[in-house]
Design a protein around this motif. Structure first.
Motif, PDB file in Angstrom:
ATOM      1  N   ALA A 429      -2.451   8.264  -3.787  1.00  0.00           N
ATOM      2  CA  ALA A 429      -1.970   7.435  -4.886  1.00  0.00           C
ATOM      3  C   ALA A 429      -0.487   7.116  -4.739  1.00  0.00           C
ATOM      4  CB  ALA A 429      -2.236   8.131  -6.214  1.00  0.00           C
ATOM      5  N   VAL A 430       0.299   8.085  -4.298  1.00  0.00           N
ATOM      6  CA  VAL A 430       1.736   7.864  -4.168  1.00  0.00           C
ATOM      7  C   VAL A 430       2.028   6.813  -3.093  1.00  0.00           C
ATOM      8  CG1 VAL A 430       2.068   9.743  -2.494  1.00  0.00           C
ATOM      9  CG2 VAL A 430       3.977   9.018  -3.983  1.00  0.00           C
ATOM     10  N   GLU A 431       1.211   6.775  -2.025  1.00  0.00           N
ATOM     11  CA  GLU A 431       1.394   5.785  -0.966  1.00  0.00           C
ATOM     12  C   GLU A 431       0.994   4.395  -1.453  1.00  0.00           C
ATOM     13  OE1 GLU A 431      -1.102   7.671   1.884  1.00  0.00           O
ATOM     14  OE2 GLU A 431       0.546   8.707   2.867  1.00  0.00           O
ATOM     15  N   LEU A 432      -0.084   4.345  -2.221  1.00  0.00           N
ATOM     16  CA  LEU A 432      -0.540   3.073  -2.788  1.00  0.00           C
ATOM     17  C   LEU A 432       0.512   2.526  -3.749  1.00  0.00           C
ATOM     18  CD1 LEU A 432      -3.126   1.352  -2.557  1.00  0.00           C
ATOM     19  CD2 LEU A 432      -3.993   2.532  -4.576  1.00  0.00           C
ATOM     20  N   LYS A 433       1.165   3.421  -4.448  1.00  0.00           N
ATOM     21  CA  LYS A 433       2.188   3.032  -5.420  1.00  0.00           C
ATOM     22  C   LYS A 433       3.434   2.469  -4.733  1.00  0.00           C
ATOM     23  CE  LYS A 433       4.454   4.846  -9.568  1.00  0.00           C
ATOM     24  NZ  LYS A 433       4.545   5.995 -10.492  1.00  0.00           N
ATOM     25  N   LYS A 434       3.739   2.968  -3.534  1.00  0.00           N
ATOM     26  CA  LYS A 434       4.953   2.552  -2.829  1.00  0.00           C
ATOM     27  C   LYS A 434       4.803   1.230  -2.084  1.00  0.00           C
ATOM     28  CE  LYS A 434       6.814   7.201  -2.022  1.00  0.00           C
ATOM     29  NZ  LYS A 434       7.111   8.217  -0.987  1.00  0.00           N
ATOM     30  N   MET A 435       3.580   0.743  -1.951  1.00  0.00           N
ATOM     31  CA  MET A 435       3.361  -0.502  -1.213  1.00  0.00           C
ATOM     32  C   MET A 435       4.057  -1.674  -1.887  1.00  0.00           C
ATOM     33  SD  MET A 435      -0.644  -0.265  -0.038  1.00  0.00           S
ATOM     34  CE  MET A 435      -0.612  -1.964   0.501  1.00  0.00           C
ATOM     35  N   ILE A 436       4.427  -2.670  -1.074  1.00  0.00           N
ATOM     36  CA  ILE A 436       5.021  -3.894  -1.603  1.00  0.00           C
ATOM     37  C   ILE A 436       3.908  -4.921  -1.759  1.00  0.00           C
ATOM     38  CG2 ILE A 436       6.632  -5.776  -1.164  1.00  0.00           C
ATOM     39  CD1 ILE A 436       8.336  -3.805   0.426  1.00  0.00           C
ATOM     40  N   TYR A 437       3.752  -5.419  -2.970  1.00  0.00           N
ATOM     41  CA  TYR A 437       2.695  -6.382  -3.279  1.00  0.00           C
ATOM     42  C   TYR A 437       3.308  -7.747  -3.569  1.00  0.00           C
ATOM     43  CZ  TYR A 437      -0.095  -2.155  -4.028  1.00  0.00           C
ATOM     44  OH  TYR A 437      -0.735  -0.948  -3.870  1.00  0.00           O
ATOM     45  N   ALA A 438       2.554  -8.802  -3.284  1.00  0.00           N
ATOM     46  CA  ALA A 438       2.997 -10.143  -3.675  1.00  0.00           C
ATOM     47  C   ALA A 438       3.159 -10.175  -5.193  1.00  0.00           C
ATOM     48  CB  ALA A 438       1.972 -11.182  -3.232  1.00  0.00           C
ATOM     49  N   TYR A 439       4.226 -10.822  -5.643  1.00  0.00           N
ATOM     50  CA  TYR A 439       4.492 -10.871  -7.084  1.00  0.00           C
ATOM     51  C   TYR A 439       4.862 -12.303  -7.482  1.00  0.00           C
ATOM     52  CZ  TYR A 439       6.473 -10.047 -11.653  1.00  0.00           C
ATOM     53  OH  TYR A 439       6.712 -10.097 -13.006  1.00  0.00           O
ATOM     54  N   PRO A 440       4.401 -12.774  -8.644  1.00  0.00           N
ATOM     55  CA  PRO A 440       3.501 -12.083  -9.575  1.00  0.00           C
ATOM     56  C   PRO A 440       2.045 -12.251  -9.165  1.00  0.00           C
ATOM     57  CG  PRO A 440       4.234 -14.162 -10.508  1.00  0.00           C
ATOM     58  CD  PRO A 440       4.925 -14.033  -9.191  1.00  0.00           C
ATOM     59  N   SER A 441       1.341 -11.174  -9.137  1.00  0.00           N
ATOM     60  CA  SER A 441      -0.085 -11.178  -8.813  1.00  0.00           C
ATOM     61  C   SER A 441      -0.736 -10.033  -9.578  1.00  0.00           C
ATOM     62  CB  SER A 441      -0.315 -11.008  -7.314  1.00  0.00           C
ATOM     63  OG  SER A 441       0.069  -9.704  -6.896  1.00  0.00           O
ATOM     64  N   HIS A 442      -2.042 -10.086  -9.716  1.00  0.00           N
ATOM     65  CA  HIS A 442      -2.735  -8.996 -10.396  1.00  0.00           C
ATOM     66  C   HIS A 442      -2.625  -7.694  -9.594  1.00  0.00           C
ATOM     67  CE1 HIS A 442      -4.700 -11.085 -13.777  1.00  0.00           C
ATOM     68  NE2 HIS A 442      -4.626 -12.142 -12.987  1.00  0.00           N
ATOM     69  N   ALA A 443      -2.607  -7.803  -8.266  1.00  0.00           N
ATOM     70  CA  ALA A 443      -2.486  -6.605  -7.439  1.00  0.00           C
ATOM     71  C   ALA A 443      -1.140  -5.919  -7.634  1.00  0.00           C
ATOM     72  CB  ALA A 443      -2.685  -6.959  -5.972  1.00  0.00           C
ATOM     73  N   SER A 444      -0.117  -6.687  -8.017  1.00  0.00           N
ATOM     74  CA  SER A 444       1.198  -6.075  -8.215  1.00  0.00           C
ATOM     75  C   SER A 444       1.235  -5.164  -9.437  1.00  0.00           C
ATOM     76  CB  SER A 444       2.272  -7.154  -8.333  1.00  0.00           C
ATOM     77  OG  SER A 444       2.076  -7.961  -9.480  1.00  0.00           O
ATOM     78  N   ASP A 445       0.146  -5.137 -10.211  1.00  0.00           N
ATOM     79  CA  ASP A 445       0.040  -4.195 -11.335  1.00  0.00           C
ATOM     80  C   ASP A 445      -0.363  -2.790 -10.860  1.00  0.00           C
ATOM     81  OD1 ASP A 445       0.679  -6.086 -13.248  1.00  0.00           O
ATOM     82  OD2 ASP A 445      -1.415  -6.634 -13.637  1.00  0.00           O
TER      83      ASP A 445
END
Length: 450
Positions: A429-445
């Protein structure tokens, strides 16, 4: 008539049968594939795909309504006849396309209902066929119900073929079919009732997330009757009367259409499995970890007919069909070890889950961290004025691994795939939390869900 012989006969033309049929044919095997219905299987013709076409239209209605006071002035409505024409543009080409594809790789298509006469022989339309191996992938059908007047119920297939939408629809059962179709019908203008005999619907999903779906359904006018057991369906002058026992009294609900939404069972009754020595139970054909019949080694099963822990989902049927093909071509060597299996109920907004519910995690003795939050105030919801959104994540405190994720929101069916990927590849979970997501997107939540 002479007996026709094959290396493999596949009964069923959906995902559970077609993958193995194609792989074995391409490997040089003599293969036949049989179906008593138009070729293509439930998902492509009578389930997932046509349903999602209707869901897409209902989503547009919902989105426009949410934005009416925020700059979108269009008052949209559904033209059911034209929507059905659009839906048929997806389903009508499928049978011919599938059959041509089968013939292209050398598969013999056979139309008709198969029935075993011995361990290695079946009959279809009075023609006899023999094979070294069989794959049964006939899917599921609506469960029989002990309801007086059961014959008056239509099925999900019937709903998806409606030329016009009835004014009032009653759904029997509170599962996937009822909530998805009710969500469509209510937004198309029908008065909708769901009658469920239990305390809460969608029983396999997390209770707190189901409550959110329940509230949204009520808001758009769906009438949900809980702890109500349907006893009879009678014809009336204008339609049907559904009688249900609820809290010690009888409730009568009138409707123009009554839809079976109370579960499905393996579609194996007409196969005469006992003639081939194929053991089965309520869950389907009893198989080992290689998806091979425990009582007739010539027979394999995949999809909804296999009594194994795989969920009754189209992608799972395809996954199992790949395993069967490998075990047929190379001998039993691949076991059905299932990855995390994401599941979605296509209500509006959709409810998605993967992994364990909170109750399951606690029952299995995990020391867990729970995060549950309403998302109505989050940007991804507010920008389209979406309400009734929430998530719950379940993390194993011992190692930081994600045990389960549950989401009800727009695009939850996409977000849940990312959680499934993380679980299948042991991404903490901590690794998933640190990822950089495209923003704004639903995945960035996602980081805020962890």
């Amino acid at each position: 008539m002479s007996k026709k012989e094959f290396d493999l006969i596949v009964i069923g033309t959906g995902s559970g049968g077609s993958v193995a049929a194609g792989k074995c044919a391409k490997a040089g095997w003599k293969v036949a594939q049989i179906d008593s219905q138009p070729f293509g299987g439930t998902c492509a013709l009578r389930g997932c795909d046509p349903k999602k076409v209707l869901v897409g239209a209902a989503e547009l209605i919902d989105w426009n309504k949410r934005m009416n006071s925020h700059g979108v002035n269009t008052q949209s409505s559904l033209d059911w006849t034209k929507l059905m024409e659009f839906k048929r543009s997806f389903t009508q080409p499928v049978p011919e396309h599938r059959e041509k594809g089968m013939e292209k790789v050398g598969i013999t298509p056979i139309h008709g209902e198969a029935s075993f006469t011995s361990k290695d022989t079946i009959v279809v339309n009075r023609n006899t066929y023999q094979a070294k191996h069989f794959l049964i992938a006939t899917g599921a059908k609506p469960a029989p119900l002990s309801i007086e007047g059961f014959e008056h119920l239509t099925t999900s297939t019937g709903f998806l073929e409606l030329e016009s939408l009835p004014e009032t629809i009653v759904f029997v059962g509170g599962g996937f079919i009822s909530f998805e179709f009710a969500s469509i019908a209510a937004r198309a203008g029908s008065t909708v009732h769901i009658i469920h005999r239990g305390e809460r619907p969608l029983e396999n999903f997390d209770g707190e997330l189901v409550d959110v779906v329940f509230e949204k359904a009520r808001e758009i006018g769906i009438n949900i009757h809980l702890n109500a057991e349907v006893k009879s369906v009678d014809e009336s002058e204008t339609g049907f009367i559904v009688r249900a026992h609820q809290n010690g009294s009888t409730t009568n609900i009138e409707g123009d259409l009554v839809v079976h939404g109370a579960g499905r069972v393996p579609n194996i009754k007409s196969l005469n499995l006992e003639q081939a020595g194929i053991d089965s139970n309520k869950q389907g054909i009893v198989v080992n970890k290689y998806l091979q019949s425990v009582s007739n080694p010539q027979v394999y099963a995949a999809g909804d007919v296999a009594a194994i822990e795989g969920l009754p989902l189209t992608p799972v049927a395809g996954f199992e069909s790949h395993l069967v093909a490998s075990n047929l071509l190379e001998g039993n060597h691949k076991k059905a070890d299932y990855p995390a299996q994401p599941v979605v109920v296509f209500t509006i907004p959709p409810l998605a889950m993967v992994g364990l519910t909170e109750k399951q995690a606690r029952d299995q003795g995990f020391d867990i961290k729970i995060k549950f939050h309403n998302m109505d105030g989050w940007y991804s919801s507010k920008r389209t004025n979406e309400s009734h959104t929430a998530f719950k994540t379940i993390i194993n405190k011992k190692n930081g691994q994600l045990l389960g994720a549950h989401i009800v929101s727009d695009k939850s069916e996409e977000i849940i795939n990312l959680f499934a990927m993380a679980m299948n590849h042991s991404i903490k979970a901590v690794e998933l939390k640190k990822m950089i997501y495209a923003y704004p997107s639903h995945a960035s939540d996602i980081p805020y869900m962890l």
